[in-house]
Design an enzyme around this catalytic site. Structure first.
Site, mmCIF file in Angstrom:
data_model
loop_
_atom_site.group_PDB
_atom_site.id
_atom_site.type_symbol
_atom_site.label_atom_id
_atom_site.label_comp_id
_atom_site.label_asym_id
_atom_site.label_seq_id
_atom_site.Cartn_x
_atom_site.Cartn_y
_atom_site.Cartn_z
ATOM 1 N N LEU A 262 22.223 -26.145 -30.502
ATOM 2 C CA LEU A 262 21.434 -27.084 -29.715
ATOM 3 C C LEU A 262 20.243 -26.441 -29.020
ATOM 4 C CD1 LEU A 262 24.250 -29.202 -27.988
ATOM 5 C CD2 LEU A 262 23.062 -29.645 -30.140
ATOM 6 N N LEU B 179 17.306 -14.301 -26.545
ATOM 7 C CA LEU B 179 18.474 -13.484 -26.187
ATOM 8 C C LEU B 179 19.699 -13.980 -26.932
ATOM 9 C CD1 LEU B 179 17.921 -13.419 -22.320
ATOM 10 C CD2 LEU B 179 17.568 -11.503 -23.890
ATOM 11 N N ASP C 76 33.795 -24.365 -22.688
ATOM 12 C CA ASP C 76 33.204 -23.584 -23.775
ATOM 13 C C ASP C 76 33.169 -22.095 -23.439
ATOM 14 O OD1 ASP C 76 32.140 -23.272 -26.262
ATOM 15 O OD2 ASP C 76 30.094 -23.844 -25.724
ATOM 16 N N GLN D 182 18.264 -22.385 -27.508
ATOM 17 C CA GLN D 182 18.198 -20.932 -27.485
ATOM 18 C C GLN D 182 17.681 -20.488 -26.124
ATOM 19 O OE1 GLN D 182 15.630 -21.010 -30.913
ATOM 20 N NE2 GLN D 182 14.007 -19.957 -29.781
ATOM 21 N N VAL D 183 17.933 -19.218 -25.797
ATOM 22 C CA VAL D 183 17.614 -18.710 -24.463
ATOM 23 C C VAL D 183 16.642 -17.539 -24.570
ATOM 24 C CG1 VAL D 183 18.556 -17.718 -22.341
ATOM 25 C CG2 VAL D 183 19.877 -19.431 -23.600
#
Length: 455
Positions: free
Chosen positions: A91, A86, A240, A93-94
């Site tokens: 660092l 997605l 962030d 990923q989803v």
């Protein structure tokens, strides 16, 4: 290594971003545009998930025959697992997946070898910063390395990210417009984080909001309230808030808009002394108390550069700071002036960032990311948003005073003072609204007189 170096090098952008000279660029480089990166990530994802789940949860030695057999059994955990991420960053990923009990989850997977490579990347960054120092002695950027050494290990620990998510959800539970996805601890490790899947549009996507009938100004106000509460009242700040980490949507089964806060790996914990000085400074900026602006800027390490520091915090010119940031709207001329003069102040900015408390660095970065969202939405800070900030400052300062007195009479006096100050702000906001309505009515009347009647 290049990807981690890119992550670390991104800290250098803070030097300009923190200065308030944000260029409001809408163009971003998406590393996923490169086919090789997509293929590499797809292959690596299965290995990382298998390794963490099948070794951390099942205690199977990495590389053993049993591990190789179990590696193919990722479907024991998920009914379905989308190979296409997605979203992806330097660092992790989803991915979207479905558990056997029917729950849809988001699976955040750390890229392979990030842990092992991070120390080498920090060393590389340190060498580069020292090289810059040799070439340009007036620039001081060693603080970038110090911040990377402190924050990168925290960002690499996904269990720490899960704890941060639960803490901020509890801390801001009184905001019914905020959604923090629940963490599924039973299937999470230091390198894989499972959380509730929540979709939505990015917070800077005006078209998405218009299509879904979400009020852009309401979202901007909610975002300001949320961050004012984090910074001034609680001293625990999500650092962030780029658009990919802040989503908006209509709450399921309701017409109310909701902000979804993601990626809780990077937080700044403010000391009480810093938080209170920062409250005083913003109160001084909002109410144009220039003597106090100087006092609290210097308490926060600005020294004689306090005018530049005030401009960095507010992203306004020194003339606007003196006139009143809540009284004078941001103009295109002022924005252009700030951008064109940015390069002239780089040595002073470098000096300033090297002297302010380390806590200030992530706050400046956060401020700039929020301004970028406001710029994309066309909702640059208004008098109303400054008044909301002032409310949080008043509450925070009053709470501190009450905590440090045992006298019932004194505590009651502080409470009355707090209530009176908040009432003054409410009255001031009401006056601003009435003036706005009168101005709108006057403009409408004028237009009716100037425009010919339809035939």
């Amino acid at each position: 290594m290049a990807r981690r170096a890119l992550k670390l090098a991104s800290w250098t952008s803070m030097a300009l971003a923190a200065s308030g000279f944000y260029l409001y660029s809408k163009e971003y480089l998406d590393l996923n545009d490169f086919g090789a990166v997509r293929v590499g990530r797809a292959v690596a994802t299965t290995a990382v998930i298998s390794y963490d789940y099948l070794t951390s949860l099942r205690r199977v030695p990495y590389g053993s025959k049993e591990y190789l057999q179990l590696r193919s059994k990722i479907h024991d955990l998920f009914v379905s697992f989308d190979d296409t991420p997605l979203g992806a960053a330097s660092l992790a990923q989803v991915h979207k997946a479905v558990l056997h009990d029917g729950r849809t989850v988001a699976v955040k997977v750390q890229h392979p070898k990030v842990q092992a490579q991070s120390s080498k990347d920090i060393l590389l960054m340190e060498v580069l910063v020292l090289a810059v120092k040799q070439l340009f002695p007036e620039f001081e950027f060693m603080w970038l390395v110090d911040e990377a050494k402190k924050n990168l290990p925290l960002e690499l620990d996904f269990l720490n990210e899960g704890r941060n998510a639960e803490k901020v959800a509890q801390m801001l539970k009184h905001f019914d417009f905020l959604k923090v996805p629940r963490i599924h601890w039973e299937l999470s490790t230091k390198r894989v984080l499972l959380m509730e899947f929540v979709d939505g549009g990015q917070v800077n996507d005006r078209d998405y909001m218009e299509r879904n009938k979400i009020d852009v100004n309401e979202i901007s106000r909610h975002l300001g309230k949320m961050y004012s509460e984090m910074i001034f009242v609680n001293g625990f700040v999500h650092c962030d808030p780029h658009p990919g980490n802040v989503l908006v949507r209509k709450r399921p089964g309701s017409e109310k808009a909701e902000i979804v806060l993601l990626d809780h790996g990077l937080y700044q914990v403010l000391t009480e002394e810093f938080r209170l000085d920062y409250c005083h400074l913003w109160q001084s900026l909002i109410w144009t108390d220039m003597k106090s602006v100087k006092k609290y800027s210097q308490r926060l390490g600005a020294g004689d550069l306090y005018p530049l520091f005030a401009c960095m915090l507010t992203a306004r010119s020194w003339n606007s700071v003196n006139t009143g940031i809540g009284r004078t709207p941001v103009t295109a001329t002022e924005d252009s002036e700030i951008r064109s003069n940015a390069a002239n102040y780089l040595p002073q900015i470098s000096q300033l960032l090297n002297h302010v408390p380390r806590q200030m660095l992530l706050i400046l970065k956060t401020n700039d990311l929020l301004r970028g969202i406001e710029a994309a939405l066309g909702t640059r800070a208004s008098a109303s948003s400054f008044l909301n900030m002032s409310r949080c400052c008043i509450r925070a300062l009053a709470a501190h005073k009450k905590k440090n007195t045992r006298s019932f009479f004194k505590r009651t006096q502080i409470s009355f003072g707090e209530a009176f100050s908040l009432w003054q702000i409410n009255l001031h906001e009401l006056i601003l609204r009435v003036k706005g309505l009168r101005l709108a009515s006057w403009v409408l009347t004028l237009l009716c007189r100037l425009l010919p009647a339809p035939h």
